[in-house]
Design an enzyme around this catalytic site. Structure first.
Site, PDB file in Angstrom:
ATOM      1  N   GLU A 293       0.730  -1.291   0.136  1.00 54.96           N
ATOM      2  CA  GLU A 293      -0.054  -0.114   0.134  1.00 54.96           C
ATOM      3  C   GLU A 293       0.962   1.262  -0.018  1.00 54.96           C
ATOM      4  OE1 GLU A 293      -1.809  -0.679   3.687  1.00 54.96           O
ATOM      5  OE2 GLU A 293      -3.603  -1.365   2.846  1.00 54.96           O
TER       6      GLU A 293
ATOM      7  N   GLY B  89       2.175   4.860  -0.762  1.00 49.21           N
ATOM      8  CA  GLY B  89       1.741   6.044  -0.954  1.00 49.21           C
ATOM      9  C   GLY B  89       2.850   7.269  -1.384  1.00 49.21           C
TER      10      GLY B  89
ATOM     11  N   CYS C  80      -2.035  33.587  10.491  1.00 52.48           N
ATOM     12  CA  CYS C  80      -1.798  33.931  11.774  1.00 52.48           C
ATOM     13  C   CYS C  80      -1.550  33.248  12.528  1.00 52.48           C
ATOM     14  CB  CYS C  80      -2.975  35.055  12.037  1.00 52.48           C
ATOM     15  SG  CYS C  80      -3.596  36.145  10.747  1.00 52.48           S
TER      16      CYS C  80
HETATM   17  N1  PLP Z   1      -1.346   1.896   4.442  1.00 49.92           N
HETATM   18  C1  PLP Z   1      -1.854   2.311   5.707  1.00 49.92           C
HETATM   19  C2  PLP Z   1      -2.718   1.650   6.792  1.00 49.92           C
HETATM   20  C3  PLP Z   1      -1.522   3.598   6.261  1.00 49.92           C
HETATM   21  O1  PLP Z   1      -1.854   4.359   7.309  1.00 49.92           O
HETATM   22  C4  PLP Z   1      -0.608   4.361   5.163  1.00 49.92           C
HETATM   23  C5  PLP Z   1      -0.087   5.856   5.717  1.00 49.92           C
HETATM   24  O2  PLP Z   1       0.123   5.884   6.818  1.00 49.92           O
HETATM   25  C6  PLP Z   1      -0.397   3.866   4.018  1.00 49.92           C
HETATM   26  C7  PLP Z   1      -0.478   2.645   3.768  1.00 49.92           C
HETATM   27  C8  PLP Z   1       0.598   4.636   3.148  1.00 49.92           C
HETATM   28  O3  PLP Z   1       1.838   4.936   3.740  1.00 49.92           O
HETATM   29  P1  PLP Z   1       3.050   5.537   2.873  1.00 49.92           P
HETATM   30  O4  PLP Z   1       2.451   6.953   2.307  1.00 49.92           O
HETATM   31  O5  PLP Z   1       4.277   5.929   3.905  1.00 49.92           O
HETATM   32  O6  PLP Z   1       3.544   4.678   1.832  1.00 49.92           O
END
Ligand code: PLP
Length: 413
Positions: free
Chosen positions: A270, A272, A340
């Site tokens: 997963e 990101g 601010c």
């Molecule tokens: N999967 C889960 C459950 C997450 O909470 C996160 C982000 O914290 C991610 C994937 C993606 O993490 P990253 O952007 O560090 O790959």
């Protein structure tokens, strides 16, 4: 590695001059390179091709529809954490069987919709949540897949706010509780308990914590004779913001493949930040330069913490580059926004060539956890999101207007 480079002294996104883009679009705005984003997706896919994982891009890092759609079209699934992300994920055309759903606080409504839409599985964060999903599934006469998110109690060197795999954090399930759940799986007869999920944190630049967490979890699975189909390894691969030495996808693969490649599971990642982090920048214009009463130099720009929260929230470092390179002498600046709050800054004590009002600056590595955390604080409309793709600049989200600021609001006398 990214596609934001100087050509003849002017910063370009791919082959497009960012000076030209900045002249044509009101600042601040986010600018993404399609090539960089797709390259990073392919890097993970190729590095791990031996196990052919399903890569579910983590929408929380950047949920722009056009960006997610491009990734989905390239074969990505999506990792979601809310009903809103599910709604957006389906808008991108992502097949539900490529959507995985994490979050410690899924509501009954969100669970119902996700089951109805037929997502691949829920990542379960607690027993009460499992009971809720089981109950909703029974009412709907469906049998969704669920994966238990294990809290392996493994610490990774990253900011405390994005550490998720240690005992004192709200995420995941203790292995003793997980064991009990698997032993009593017949209590949850309306779900298929066929997965394990791990996510130990974000912006992790070393391989060792991943190795430790996976080994610990594999031991747990094997020791208890747990029968699963899916092993979701989460996200967390870090990127270079400053002086850290981040690992390449190949290095992560070299460390992880030996321990997972012979296991009979279907693996999921997963990521990101790794995919979009270096694929986006925030472009801002210098409004004023002032000398504070203590003699400090402040460069006041038109982007604030409402546009990019990471420096204020995590004390995160983002390189800041002038869009037109200058030979002016360097000085130290606090680069601050118009909000601010004294915590409203993009950089502190940053040595930069003399900054002059009217010039454009590019806040680098802002593609992940940038726009998604932007707000209307101080009633500031959020800027546009622009995407460079094959030499064209596409507006993938327009700049907000003042009307957007009062959308849904009542002006009661
Ligand atoms: N999967 C889960 C459950 C997450 O909470 C996160 C982000 O914290 C991610 C994937 C993606 O993490 P990253 O952007 O560090 O790959």
């Amino acid at each position: 590695m990214h596609s934001f480079n100087y050509k003849k002294g002017v910063l370009h996104c791919e082959n497009v001059s960012m000076e030209e883009i900045a002249k044509q679009h009101p600042t601040p705005f986010y600018l993404y390179s399609s090539k960089t984003i797709m390259d990073h997706f392919c890097k993970i896919k190729n590095a791990f091709k031996e196990i052919d994982p399903l890569i579910c891009f983590s929408m929380k890092s950047n949920s722009n529809l056009s960006i997610c759609r491009a990734l989905v079209n390239a074969g990505s699934g999506l990792d979601i954490v809310s009903g809103g992300e599910l709604y957006k994920a389906l808008k991108t055309g992502c097949p539900p069987e490529r959507i995985v759903y994490a979050s410690v606080g899924k509501t009954e409504d969100e669970i119902r919709t996700a089951i109805r839409k037929g997502i691949l599985f829920f990542n379960i964060e607690s027993v009460p949540e499992l009971i809720m999903i089981d109950t909703v599934a029974k009412k709907l006469k469906k049998k969704p897949n669920v994966a238990l998110r294990i809290n392996p109690d493994v610490k990774a060197r990253t900011h405390d706010y994005i550490t998720t795999g240690t005992k004192e954090k709200k995420f995941g399930i203790d292995t003793r509780v997980a064991e009990e759940i698997f032993d009593n799986a017949n209590k949850y007869s309306n779900v298929v308990l066929n997965g394990i999920h791990l996510h130990i944190g974000s912006q992790i630049t070393e391989t060792a914590p991943f190795v430790r967490a996976i080994k610990k979890t594999l031991d747990f699975i094997e020791k208890n004779g747990i029968d699963i189909k899916w092993f979701n390894l989460g996200g967390g691969f870090g990127i270079v913001y400053n002086s850290e030495r981040a690992r390449s996808a190949k290095e992560f693969a070299r460390a992880l493949l030996p321990i997972i490649k012979d296991k009979p599971y279907k693996f999921i990642f997963e990521p990101g930040r790794f995919i979009v982090g270096n694929g986006g920048v925030l472009v801002t214009k210098v409004l004023y330069v002032k000398t504070g009463s203590g003699g400090k130099q402040f460069a006041i720009v038109d982007a604030g913490m409402n546009d990019l929260l990471r420096p204020s929230l995590y004390e995160a470092h983002h390189d800041i580059l002038p869009i037109v390179k200058s030979k002016r002498e360097s000085r130290k600046y606090d680069v601050v926004g118009p909000i601010c709050e004294s915590g409203d800054y993009l950089a502190l004590d940053r040595k930069m060539p003399e900054i002059i009002p009217g010039e454009y600056l590019s806040v680098m590595s802002a593609g992940a956890y940038g726009y998604v955390m932007a707000s209307n604080y101080n009633s500031r409309p959020r800027g546009a999101e622009l995407l460079v793709k094959n030499g064209d600049v596409k507006t993938v989200r327009r700049r907000e207007t003042y009307q957007d600021l009062i959308r849904g609001e009542k002006n009661i006398p």
